[in-house]
Design a protein around this motif. Structure first.
Motif, PDB file in Angstrom:
ATOM      1  N   MET A 127     -80.219  53.485  50.695  1.00  0.00           N
ATOM      2  CA  MET A 127     -80.559  55.160  50.099  1.00  0.00           C
ATOM      3  C   MET A 127     -82.308  55.224  49.708  1.00  0.00           C
ATOM      4  O   MET A 127     -82.071  53.337  48.292  1.00  0.00           O
ATOM      5  CB  MET A 127     -79.621  55.573  48.635  1.00  0.00           C
ATOM      6  N   GLN A 128     -83.030  56.161  49.806  1.00  0.00           N
ATOM      7  CA  GLN A 128     -83.681  55.434  49.393  1.00  0.00           C
ATOM      8  C   GLN A 128     -84.722  56.083  48.253  1.00  0.00           C
ATOM      9  O   GLN A 128     -83.786  57.549  48.232  1.00  0.00           O
ATOM     10  CB  GLN A 128     -85.708  56.254  50.788  1.00  0.00           C
ATOM     11  N   PHE A 129     -85.017  55.686  47.265  1.00  0.00           N
ATOM     12  CA  PHE A 129     -85.344  56.871  45.876  1.00  0.00           C
ATOM     13  C   PHE A 129     -86.860  56.994  45.612  1.00  0.00           C
ATOM     14  O   PHE A 129     -87.737  56.025  46.018  1.00  0.00           O
ATOM     15  CB  PHE A 129     -84.981  56.368  44.635  1.00  0.00           C
ATOM     16  N   THR A 130     -86.930  57.836  45.100  1.00  0.00           N
ATOM     17  CA  THR A 130     -88.823  58.208  44.604  1.00  0.00           C
ATOM     18  C   THR A 130     -88.596  58.882  43.427  1.00  0.00           C
ATOM     19  O   THR A 130     -88.402  59.394  42.502  1.00  0.00           O
ATOM     20  CB  THR A 130     -89.178  59.125  45.592  1.00  0.00           C
ATOM     21  N   ALA A 131     -89.636  57.578  42.925  1.00  0.00           N
ATOM     22  CA  ALA A 131     -89.988  58.089  41.523  1.00  0.00           C
ATOM     23  C   ALA A 131     -91.196  59.375  40.825  1.00  0.00           C
ATOM     24  O   ALA A 131     -92.326  58.170  41.973  1.00  0.00           O
ATOM     25  CB  ALA A 131     -89.954  56.385  40.288  1.00  0.00           C
ATOM     26  N   THR A 132     -91.295  59.789  40.960  1.00  0.00           N
ATOM     27  CA  THR A 132     -92.958  59.971  40.142  1.00  0.00           C
ATOM     28  C   THR A 132     -93.225  60.308  38.453  1.00  0.00           C
ATOM     29  O   THR A 132     -92.451  60.344  37.869  1.00  0.00           O
ATOM     30  CB  THR A 132     -92.566  62.041  40.657  1.00  0.00           C
ATOM     31  N   VAL A 133     -93.904  59.557  38.607  1.00  0.00           N
ATOM     32  CA  VAL A 133     -94.495  59.642  36.713  1.00  0.00           C
ATOM     33  C   VAL A 133     -95.582  60.562  37.128  1.00  0.00           C
ATOM     34  O   VAL A 133     -96.520  60.392  37.061  1.00  0.00           O
ATOM     35  CB  VAL A 133     -94.842  57.931  36.395  1.00  0.00           C
ATOM     36  N   THR A 134     -95.721  61.583  36.217  1.00  0.00           N
ATOM     37  CA  THR A 134     -96.494  62.282  35.485  1.00  0.00           C
ATOM     38  C   THR A 134     -97.624  61.521  34.319  1.00  0.00           C
ATOM     39  O   THR A 134     -96.279  61.863  33.171  1.00  0.00           O
ATOM     40  CB  THR A 134     -96.074  63.745  35.114  1.00  0.00           C
ATOM     41  N   THR A 135     -98.964  61.213  34.113  1.00  0.00           N
ATOM     42  CA  THR A 135     -99.497  60.956  32.781  1.00  0.00           C
ATOM     43  C   THR A 135    -100.196  62.638  32.919  1.00  0.00           C
ATOM     44  O   THR A 135    -100.142  63.503  33.642  1.00  0.00           O
ATOM     45  CB  THR A 135    -100.260  59.704  33.291  1.00  0.00           C
ATOM     46  N   THR A 136    -101.216  62.049  31.572  1.00  0.00           N
ATOM     47  CA  THR A 136    -102.064  63.120  31.774  1.00  0.00           C
ATOM     48  C   THR A 136    -103.102  63.266  32.132  1.00  0.00           C
ATOM     49  O   THR A 136    -104.183  64.094  32.490  1.00  0.00           O
ATOM     50  CB  THR A 136    -102.949  62.527  29.735  1.00  0.00           C
ATOM     51  N   CYS A 137    -102.699  61.899  33.363  1.00  0.00           N
ATOM     52  CA  CYS A 137    -104.990  62.008  34.772  1.00  0.00           C
ATOM     53  C   CYS A 137    -103.908  62.719  35.780  1.00  0.00           C
ATOM     54  O   CYS A 137    -104.244  62.719  36.690  1.00  0.00           O
ATOM     55  CB  CYS A 137    -104.927  60.821  34.380  1.00  0.00           C
ATOM     56  N   GLY A 138    -102.401  62.313  35.894  1.00  0.00           N
ATOM     57  CA  GLY A 138    -101.937  63.128  37.121  1.00  0.00           C
ATOM     58  C   GLY A 138    -101.092  62.741  37.059  1.00  0.00           C
ATOM     59  O   GLY A 138    -100.170  62.407  36.718  1.00  0.00           O
ATOM     60  N   SER A 139    -100.102  63.330  38.549  1.00  0.00           N
ATOM     61  CA  SER A 139     -99.016  62.236  38.721  1.00  0.00           C
ATOM     62  C   SER A 139     -98.843  61.159  40.296  1.00  0.00           C
ATOM     63  O   SER A 139     -99.794  60.935  41.017  1.00  0.00           O
ATOM     64  CB  SER A 139     -97.790  63.481  39.633  1.00  0.00           C
ATOM     65  N   PHE A 140     -98.385  60.277  39.485  1.00  0.00           N
ATOM     66  CA  PHE A 140     -97.981  58.853  40.424  1.00  0.00           C
ATOM     67  C   PHE A 140     -96.659  58.736  41.414  1.00  0.00           C
ATOM     68  O   PHE A 140     -95.477  58.859  40.053  1.00  0.00           O
ATOM     69  CB  PHE A 140     -98.248  57.927  39.693  1.00  0.00           C
ATOM     70  N   THR A 141     -96.243  58.565  42.671  1.00  0.00           N
ATOM     71  CA  THR A 141     -94.925  58.024  42.969  1.00  0.00           C
ATOM     72  C   THR A 141     -94.928  56.301  43.844  1.00  0.00           C
ATOM     73  O   THR A 141     -95.717  56.129  43.320  1.00  0.00           O
ATOM     74  CB  THR A 141     -94.622  59.462  44.231  1.00  0.00           C
ATOM     75  N   ALA A 142     -93.941  56.540  43.364  1.00  0.00           N
ATOM     76  CA  ALA A 142     -93.488  54.721  43.612  1.00  0.00           C
ATOM     77  C   ALA A 142     -91.919  55.193  45.066  1.00  0.00           C
ATOM     78  O   ALA A 142     -90.714  55.810  44.216  1.00  0.00           O
ATOM     79  CB  ALA A 142     -93.635  54.049  41.720  1.00  0.00           C
ATOM     80  N   THR A 143     -91.757  54.121  45.435  1.00  0.00           N
ATOM     81  CA  THR A 143     -90.535  54.597  46.356  1.00  0.00           C
ATOM     82  C   THR A 143     -90.064  52.851  46.688  1.00  0.00           C
ATOM     83  O   THR A 143     -90.928  51.552  46.659  1.00  0.00           O
ATOM     84  CB  THR A 143     -91.061  55.204  47.982  1.00  0.00           C
TER      85      THR A 143
END
Length: 207
Positions: free
Chosen positions: A179-195
């Motif tokens: 199963m593949q999961f994606t994490a979206t981290v939102t900071t004050t500079c924008g959003s970043f994803t890691a799979t």
């Protein structure tokens, strides 16, 4: 000198020459009763704190009807102040500063960041945009009337995570499947994803 210009609050020594008598002493005074500084009996004149035109008088001790007057143009010292007096902002966010210039009719300033582009940016209107990296940076306002006069304020920039979201939030995996999961981290500079991928043996791999 007979005419001179002085910065506010500074001093200058005057001298007087008396002819026609062996008594060459003089009494020094400032013509204006107030607001034009002071002078010692050694001829040391101290300009007032504000700008203006003042008159230094030397009167003969031998003949009080004889005197001479020097004209002093007092120029105000240029000062720069930044408001607010301290700054703190999240990374990539903005903070607006204002500058007050005194001592000159030209109240314009040039804004800059002491650390250069690594320290963020600031517009001609004093709007500072923080860099993505946390730290303490310095915003500078320099008088356009006198480039030797400036004010500097420290701005503390903080990196802050606003939220973290994992997708899918819940799931069912068949035995031996992945199963593949994606994490979206939102900071004050924008959003970043890691799979990440969950393998059947329980190992997590990904970037």
């Amino acid at each position: 000198p007979h005419t001179t210009s002085l910065a506010a609050g500074t001093s200058k020594t005057f001298s007087a020459t008396v002819t026609g008598t062996s008594n060459t002493g003089v009494t020094w005074s400032v013509q204006e009763s107030s607001g034009c500084g002071s002078i010692t009996q050694a001829g040391v004149y101290t300009a007032p704190a504000g700008a203006g035109t003042c008159h230094v008088v030397a009167k003969s001790n031998a003949d009080a009807t004889k005197s001479d007057t020097a004209i002093v143009t007092v120029t105000a010292l240029v000062t720069v102040a930044i408001a607010p007096g301290s700054g703190a902002v999240d990374a990539c966010h903005s903070l607006t500063f204002s500058a007050t210039v005194t001592g000159s009719s030209n109240t314009a300033v040039t804004w800059s960041v002491q650390e250069g582009s690594a320290g963020g940016t600031v517009t001609s209107g004093g709007v500072f945009t923080a860099p993505a990296t946390a730290g303490t940076y310095h915003v500078v306002a320099t008088s356009q009337a006198d480039s030797t006069k400036s004010a500097t304020i420290a701005v503390v920039v903080s990196e802050r995570i606003v939220s973290i979201a994992v997708a899918p939030g819940s799931t069912t995996v068949a035995p031996g499947a992945t199963m593949q999961f994606t994490a979206t981290v939102t900071t004050t500079c924008g959003s970043f994803t890691a799979t990440q991928t969950l393998l059947a043996n329980g190992t997590v791999v990904g970037n």
